[in-house]
Write an enzyme that holds these catalytic residues in place. Structure first.
Site, short mmCIF file in Angstrom:
data_model
loop_
_atom_site.label_atom_id
_atom_site.label_comp_id
_atom_site.label_asym_id
_atom_site.label_seq_id
_atom_site.Cartn_x
_atom_site.Cartn_y
_atom_site.Cartn_z
N HIS A 262 2.35 6.73 2.81
CA HIS A 262 1.88 8.10 2.64
C HIS A 262 2.25 9.01 3.81
O HIS A 262 2.90 8.58 4.76
CB HIS A 262 0.38 8.12 2.38
N LYS B 191 0.88 -1.17 0.00
CA LYS B 191 0.00 0.00 0.00
C LYS B 191 0.92 1.22 0.00
O LYS B 191 2.07 1.14 0.40
CB LYS B 191 -0.84 0.04 1.28
N HIS C 69 2.26 8.20 7.63
CA HIS C 69 3.34 7.45 8.26
C HIS C 69 4.52 8.33 8.62
O HIS C 69 5.38 7.94 9.39
CB HIS C 69 3.79 6.30 7.37
N1 ARG Z 1 0.70 -0.95 9.92
C1 ARG Z 1 -0.25 -0.32 10.78
C2 ARG Z 1 -0.96 0.81 10.05
O1 ARG Z 1 -0.38 1.45 9.19
C3 ARG Z 1 0.38 0.24 12.04
C4 ARG Z 1 1.01 -0.78 12.94
C5 ARG Z 1 1.27 -0.23 14.29
N2 ARG Z 1 1.88 -1.15 15.22
C6 ARG Z 1 1.25 -2.16 15.80
N3 ARG Z 1 1.94 -2.93 16.61
N4 ARG Z 1 -0.02 -2.40 15.62
O2 ARG Z 1 -2.10 1.08 10.35
#
Ligand code: ARG
Length: 569
Positions: free
Chosen positions: A130, A127, A133
């Protein structure tokens, strides 16, 4: 370095017999230094001492025993004792400490080597990476540095979103359409286009979703072809992210993402079952959290697969075993607030309350433009981090080209200033607020920006260079710094460690960012009012020493935010 606050508390404790630690928490820093450097609210003791505040104030004033090296004078105003400390002594303390510790000034060892696990960045592979992040990457990156600076051992984890249905979509799309895209130049862009197209076509053709499920199922089952494609996409994406991480100077100790826990989930599910926490619910298996006013936490979906929360529980158990952490911090957007509340609660119910108490979700707001519109929200129109950083560098290069065309290493300076401007903009307000992204504002060299702080630092550098300054603190006559602006600046420098500790306590790098603006502005008003290079050698030496101290703290401070300082700009 003398701790003025605790010296005052100690002295008041001797008179009142109240615990000095308690007294210390009462001591305030007046907003206006006309009211003293510290103020003690005597009414706080009225109840315990069974006396009226003015009486207490009078008694303390008469009996207090603080050396001349600490106390200048005490005044009683209302129920307050306004305490003025010895400025020369303050200056001496601060300057010597900075001279001794240099770039480590402000650090401490309250962490005592204990592990702080920081989960940050965590983009979702396949994905778009963006602008949302960016916030996690920048805030987490700064906390990483701040905790290390305080003697903790930071463990940075990039919990990649490298598992899930999105891979099914990309793989299905790739098999259908790969000939229509150019994979020779920018493979990542091609993959992204396929992902975005898949999402669009899926709306009209629900059978595509089914297809994506089949592909993902084959991946979960360890089918060779799908595993190979998955690895290819993951590696490509990581190499691509690395370009952004290099620009931002982001470091991670682990890239164990969601995929890493694929084969470690059964154990968690088993444990939940054994501890009688799993309840059937509409074909799914959940942990009931109604007692805690939360919706159930789904562990196994009705399709029989595990889910985001299951993986977070598996990774938490792993982090407990590997790091026995003092704190586990999750730098993730505010929209996941409930998810983390649920996960931490389930961990507690599983029998790990002491670890659940050490977990903290550190949320942050959206990125919006100056009209309050969310950036990068429109489908297929995501704003890429790497592009933003590059644009920042180009814009700064243009400014330099206009203002200082003969500058050496223009590109390198533009990188430090451009990237620094983006980072600072992200960190300059409390993180829960939406971040306003506006080029003119964040690149304004006169505003409350990264470039402004860098500019003031560069000024300190050139002043010192011009005067041929080498630190000779033993020769400085501290009594030469009497001006209000000088004292105000020195008082700020004195508080640096307290500021950093507070930033860690609240997981709020903006506390450091605001502080650096204060230091820069305070020093700037000093040198606008008073010439640093001047006929009186003793005055000049003292002012240069101040300049040096300000530069040192500004540099350390921006480093804690993840920025770099240029030497010229
Ligand atoms: N990849 C997830 C997102 O972009 C965030 C992950 C955050 N860390 C976790 N341990 N859940 O929404």
């Amino acid at each position: 370095m003398v701790n003025f606050k605790s010296e005052i508390a100690k002295a008041i404790s001797k008179i009142t017999n109240i615990d000095e630690k308690e007294l210390e928490t009462y001591i305030e820093i007046p907003p206006n230094s006309d009211l003293g450097d510290y103020a003690f609210p005597c009414f706080k003791l009225a109840k315990t001492l069974k006396k009226a505040p003015p009486v207490i104030a009078q008694e303390i004033k008469e009996q207090i025993c603080l050396g001349k090296d600490i106390l200048e004078k005490i005044e009683i105003v209302g129920g307050y004792l306004n305490i003025y400390i010895n400025k020369e002594e303050l200056t001496k303390n601060v300057f010597w400490e900075i001279e001794k510790k240099k770039e480590l000034y402000g650090s401490s060892n309250i962490g005592n080597g204990k592990n702080v696990v920081i989960d940050y960045s965590a983009p979702n592979i396949a994905k778009p990476f963006h602008i949302g992040h960016l916030r996690s990457t920048v805030i987490g990156g700064s906390l990483y540095k701040i905790y290390n600076f305080l003697g903790y051992n930071s463990v940075g984890i990039n919990y990649l979103g490298d598992w899930g249905l999105q891979f099914g979509k990309v793989m299905a799309g790739y098999d259908m359409w790969k000939d229509e895209y150019d994979f020779t130049k920018d493979e990542i862009q091609a993959i992204l286009k396929i992902y975005i197209r898949f999402n669009q076509e899926e709306k009209e053709k629900p059978e595509l979703t089914e297809k994506a499920r089949e592909y993902f199922k084959r991946l979960e089952d360890g089918n060779e072809k799908e595993i190979k494609t998955w690895k290819w996409i993951r590696n490509l994406s990581l190499a691509n992210y690395q370009k952004t991480y290099d620009l931002l100077n982001s470091k991670f100790d682990s890239y164990n993402g969601e995929s890493y826990y694929n084969d470690k989930m059964d154990a968690v599910v088993e444990e939940l079952r054994e501890k009688n926490l799993l309840k059937p619910s509409e074909g799914a298996e959940v942990v009931d959290l109604s007692e805690y006013d939360m919706p159930p936490c789904i562990i196994i979906t009705s399709a029989g697969t595990t889910i985001y929360a299951t993986r977070d529980l598996a990774s938490l158990k792993d982090r407990i075993n590997k790091y026995n952490f003092e704190k586990a911090i999750y730098v993730v957007g505010n929209e996941q607030r409930l998810h983390f509340k649920q996960v931490f609660k389930v961990l507690e119910l599983m029998g790990y309350p002491e670890y659940a108490a050490k977990c903290e979700h550190v949320p942050f707001g959206l990125v919006v433009d100056k009209d309050g519109e969310k950036i990068g929200s429109r489908k297929g129109n995501s704003v890429f981090l790497e592009d933003i950083l590059k644009e920042a560098m180009q814009k700064v290069e243009k400014i330099i080209e206009e203002k200082n065309p003969n500058l050496e290493d223009k590109k390198e300076v533009a990188r430090k200033v451009g990237v620094g401007a983006i980072i600072f903009n992200d960190l300059s307000n409390s993180r829960i607020k939406d971040e306003i992204f506006d080029w003119d504002m964040l690149l304004n060299f006169q505003g409350e920006t990264g470039p402004y702080i860098q500019y003031i630092y560069v000024r300190t550098k050139s002043l010192l260079e011009k005067a041929g300054y080498t630190p000779e603190i033993e020769k400085v006559d501290f009594s030469k710094l009497k001006e209000t602006e000088a004292i105000q600046t020195i008082k700020l420098l004195y508080r640096f460690n307290e500021i950093v500790e507070n930033a860690a306590l609240k997981n709020e790098p903006s506390i450091v960012a605001r502080y650096l603006i204060d230091v820069a502005q305070s020093f700037s008003s000093f040198y606008n009012e008073h010439k640093i290079i001047t006929e009186d050698k003793a005055v000049q030496d003292a002012r240069l020493a101040l300049t040096y101290c300000v530069g040192t703290v500004l540099k350390t401070g921006v480093t804690l935010l993840g920025m770099e300082m240029p030497n010229k700009m």
